[in-house]
Design an enzyme around this catalytic site. Sequence first.
Site, PDB file in Angstrom:
ATOM      1  N   TRP A 211       0.218  -2.717   4.544  1.00 52.27           N
ATOM      2  CA  TRP A 211       0.393  -1.301   4.799  1.00 52.27           C
ATOM      3  C   TRP A 211       0.459  -1.140   6.320  1.00 52.27           C
ATOM      4  O   TRP A 211      -0.570  -1.215   6.999  1.00 52.27           O
ATOM      5  CB  TRP A 211      -0.781  -0.516   4.252  1.00 52.27           C
ATOM      6  CG  TRP A 211      -0.875  -0.198   2.801  1.00 52.27           C
ATOM      7  CD1 TRP A 211      -0.947   1.056   2.265  1.00 52.27           C
ATOM      8  CD2 TRP A 211      -0.991  -1.099   1.676  1.00 52.27           C
ATOM      9  NE1 TRP A 211      -1.079   0.991   0.887  1.00 52.27           N
ATOM     10  CE2 TRP A 211      -1.107  -0.323   0.495  1.00 52.27           C
ATOM     11  CE3 TRP A 211      -0.994  -2.494   1.555  1.00 52.27           C
ATOM     12  CZ2 TRP A 211      -1.229  -0.882  -0.770  1.00 52.27           C
ATOM     13  CZ3 TRP A 211      -1.111  -3.062   0.291  1.00 52.27           C
ATOM     14  CH2 TRP A 211      -1.217  -2.257  -0.847  1.00 52.27           C
ATOM     15  N   ILE A 248       6.407  -5.449   3.183  1.00 48.83           N
ATOM     16  CA  ILE A 248       5.940  -4.399   4.092  1.00 48.83           C
ATOM     17  C   ILE A 248       5.919  -3.066   3.353  1.00 48.83           C
ATOM     18  O   ILE A 248       6.918  -2.656   2.752  1.00 48.83           O
ATOM     19  CB  ILE A 248       6.857  -4.281   5.323  1.00 48.83           C
ATOM     20  CG1 ILE A 248       6.824  -5.567   6.148  1.00 48.83           C
ATOM     21  CG2 ILE A 248       6.465  -3.079   6.173  1.00 48.83           C
ATOM     22  CD1 ILE A 248       5.483  -5.884   6.773  1.00 48.83           C
ATOM     23  N   LYS A 249       4.764  -2.385   3.416  1.00 52.17           N
ATOM     24  CA  LYS A 249       4.677  -1.016   2.914  1.00 52.17           C
ATOM     25  C   LYS A 249       4.638  -0.076   4.110  1.00 52.17           C
ATOM     26  O   LYS A 249       3.831  -0.239   5.024  1.00 52.17           O
ATOM     27  CB  LYS A 249       3.427  -0.816   2.062  1.00 52.17           C
ATOM     28  CG  LYS A 249       3.317   0.627   1.552  1.00 52.17           C
ATOM     29  CD  LYS A 249       1.951   0.955   0.979  1.00 52.17           C
ATOM     30  CE  LYS A 249       1.897   2.433   0.588  1.00 52.17           C
ATOM     31  NZ  LYS A 249       0.556   2.882   0.191  1.00 52.17           N
ATOM     32  N   GLN A 250       5.511   0.922   4.085  1.00 58.85           N
ATOM     33  CA  GLN A 250       5.591   1.873   5.196  1.00 58.85           C
ATOM     34  C   GLN A 250       5.864   3.277   4.669  1.00 58.85           C
ATOM     35  O   GLN A 250       6.506   3.446   3.625  1.00 58.85           O
ATOM     36  CB  GLN A 250       6.713   1.465   6.165  1.00 58.85           C
ATOM     37  CG  GLN A 250       6.838   2.300   7.411  1.00 58.85           C
ATOM     38  CD  GLN A 250       5.551   2.362   8.218  1.00 58.85           C
ATOM     39  OE1 GLN A 250       4.741   3.268   8.045  1.00 58.85           O
ATOM     40  NE2 GLN A 250       5.360   1.377   9.086  1.00 58.85           N
TER      41      GLN A 250
END
Length: 362
Positions: A211, A248-250
Amino acid sequence: MATVSNAERSGSTVGRLEEILGSDASLLNHQCRTVPKETLHLPGPDFVDRVFAATDRSPRVLVGLQQLFNTGRLAGTGYVSILPVDQGIEHSAGASFAPNPAYFDPENIVKLAIEGGCNAVASTLGVLSFVSRKYAHRIPFILKFNHNEFISYPNTYDQIRFASIKQAWDMGAVGVGATIYFGSEESKRQIQEVAQMFQQAHELGLFTVLWCYLRNPAFKTKDVDYHLAADLTGQANHLGVTLGADIIKQKMPENNGGYNAVKFGKTHPNVYSQLSSDNPIDLTRYQVANCYMGRAPLINSGGASAGEGDLQEAIKTAVINKRAGGTGLISGRKAFQRPMNDGAALLRAIQDVYLAKEVTIA
């Protein structure tokens, strides 16, 4: 996008999406003229073989990633839909679960992920450990090992460790997740902690999800909050991949020009004139570019629940992510803060965007 006649459109997936999106329906026709789609490593059924197999990830990590991509309604597409529920720690259990008290029981969280056709469920040590023997073989577990606890007073914002990599491995999880507050005073310690734990995860055969959130009062000016600026979130993504994050968490970008507005760091005029525009698809495309041109899949956050507008907002976010070159959504509160059948239906509606062949890369 493929051309659809007016007669076909009324009953087609495109027609349904246009109806839901309303004034945002133009997102379905946008053509990105910033980072060319041909330069991206796009999602697809062969993504693990095409991209991850060339890396230093062990066969065990590749097995876990393939299991993620081969589970749920999106199995075999290269896209993912993940249910994340760590809000009991991050936002307090009362604030998170009072709208639907059934989710105080962790089994219902996992049931929602399965009923909703998700690729995986991401949650805390407490939630997943209480149901691991019953469900770890039925849906991939992602154990989030650090959190910002929200009971210390006065409030502070720091991601601290709640679990170990060994605990994730013991319960049968296939991946681990963590948050870093890039830009915060604590970020240098968080970077070092997460890098070390991600290395441990890879050694044990678990994939990693980061995150990549921003946290600094200076990122918010008198007029604009740049915590969701494409240039700043893009750099957070780039750092995340550098730390060994497989995914990837965005959050979805809402503006740009954070570097120039806050007057710090280094950037380049081309970031704003050639590599991005004001269109949300182009802003998200810049986030994808910072994920090593899509070699590390980008999944965007589904955001908070706002009630009746949740479906439209979720579909909009999915369309933007997919057309930008992203790999899916990780959506929680919009799903679990409503009855299970309704929450599962919302998750499936998100997945329908990724299943729709008419919605293509911009």
